[in-house]
Design a protein around this motif. Structure first.
Motif: not given
Length: 134
Positions: A13-15, A8-11, A43, A22, A17-18
């Motif tokens: 974004a988390e990658l 997902t887009d959230d997944d 990522a 940004s 971030d890791r």
């Protein structure tokens, strides 16, 4: 291996971030610096759920600051995500900073392998030269 199609887009974004990125939605990758581009590649690689990452001179064209960031990220991923690394480098200093085990190659043949401290006293001068901390 390909990324999970259910990512997902959230997944994503988390990658990002890791790996310390940004990005703006829709930002073109060509606008990234060399270090940012390498972290974006990491990522993307993480999205495949790898056990081991093969990194062929990932910092060769980066400046010192970006190199340190990529090295720190690789160490952090190895520790926190359990991702193993095969890191190709011609930089003995980098080898000292990152490697647990070193494989010294010459013309595609393995000359020696093992912990870097053991290779410093190797009988072959080519091996000693490859692992000396310069």
């Amino acid at each position: 291996r390909v990324a999970d199609p259910s990512l997902t887009d959230d997944d994503a974004a988390e990658l990002l971030d890791r790996v310390g990125l940004s990005l703006r939605p829709g930002q073109d990758a060509t606008t990234l610096s060399g270090g940012e581009a390498q972290r974006l590649c990491m990522a993307r690689t993480l999205a495949t759920g790898p056990e081991v990452i093969l990194a062929d001179e990932p910092t060769a064209s980066l400046d010192t600051e970006a190199t340190i960031q990529v090295e720190d990220l690789a160490r952090r991923l190895a520790t926190t995500a359990g991702v193993g690394w095969v890191w190709v480098s011609h930089d003995p200093g980098q080898t000292h900073r990152l490697a647990d085990t070193v494989v010294v190659l010459e013309r595609g043949r393995v000359l020696a392998s093992g912990p870097i401290d053991r290779l410093r006293d190797h009988h072959l001068p080519e091996v000693r030269h490859a692992v000396e901390d310069r």
